[in-house]
Write a protein that holds these residues in place. Structure first.
Motif, PDB file in Angstrom:
ATOM      1  N   UNK A   1       0.833  -1.209   0.000  1.00 15.58           N
ATOM      2  CA  UNK A   1       0.000   0.000   0.000  1.00 15.58           C
ATOM      3  C   UNK A   1       0.865   1.256   0.000  1.00 15.58           C
ATOM      4  N   UNK A   2       1.920   1.217   0.804  1.00 19.53           N
ATOM      5  CA  UNK A   2       2.845   2.343   0.866  1.00 19.53           C
ATOM      6  C   UNK A   2       3.502   2.594  -0.494  1.00 19.53           C
ATOM      7  N   UNK A   3       3.923   1.545  -1.137  1.00 20.69           N
ATOM      8  CA  UNK A   3       4.540   1.678  -2.463  1.00 20.69           C
ATOM      9  C   UNK A   3       3.579   2.308  -3.467  1.00 20.69           C
ATOM     10  N   UNK A   4       2.329   1.890  -3.437  1.00 24.08           N
ATOM     11  CA  UNK A   4       1.318   2.464  -4.339  1.00 24.08           C
ATOM     12  C   UNK A   4       1.093   3.949  -4.055  1.00 24.08           C
ATOM     13  N   UNK A   5       1.023   4.282  -2.774  1.00 21.23           N
ATOM     14  CA  UNK A   5       0.840   5.687  -2.401  1.00 21.23           C
ATOM     15  C   UNK A   5       2.043   6.528  -2.829  1.00 21.23           C
ATOM     16  N   UNK A   6       3.231   5.980  -2.690  1.00 19.59           N
ATOM     17  CA  UNK A   6       4.432   6.710  -3.096  1.00 19.59           C
ATOM     18  C   UNK A   6       4.463   6.926  -4.604  1.00 19.59           C
ATOM     19  N   UNK A   7       3.966   5.966  -5.361  1.00 22.85           N
ATOM     20  CA  UNK A   7       3.877   6.150  -6.817  1.00 22.85           C
ATOM     21  C   UNK A   7       2.925   7.294  -7.164  1.00 22.85           C
TER      22      UNK A   7
END
Length: 96
Positions: A8-14
């Motif tokens: 989820x964090x990776x998606x938000x960072x994208x």
């Protein structure tokens, strides 16, 4: 952090990265407008307009409250942006 939260964090960072790219495009547009404004100024002392700065920051505060944005964040961003562009104008002023 759990693997699910990491994903989820990776998606938000994208999403943040994309938004940063969009902001850079807007800063480029603003830079172009500032260049146009600078061409109209005859004297270097015309670069800083304290009355206009105060007006802009007041409006940003009002709009921030209206859109439920922390006014302190938007104030800091705009204040730094304004003074960064003032610095840019001073460095690029080519007249009297």
């Amino acid at each position: 952090m759990s693997p699910l939260n990491k994903k989820k964090l990776d998606k938000l960072r994208l999403k943040l990265d994309k938004l940063d790219n969009d902001l850079l495009k807007l800063i480029k547009k603003r830079s172009n407008l500032v260049n146009d404004v600078l061409k109209l100024k005859i004297y270097k002392k015309e670069i800083i307009d304290h009355k206009r700065i105060k007006f802009i920051l007041k409006k940003i505060r009002e709009k921030s409250i209206k859109y439920k944005i922390d006014p302190k964040i938007s104030h800091r961003i705009w204040k730094h942006m304004i003074w960064s562009f003032i610095d840019y104008e001073n460095r690029n002023f080519k007249k009297k």
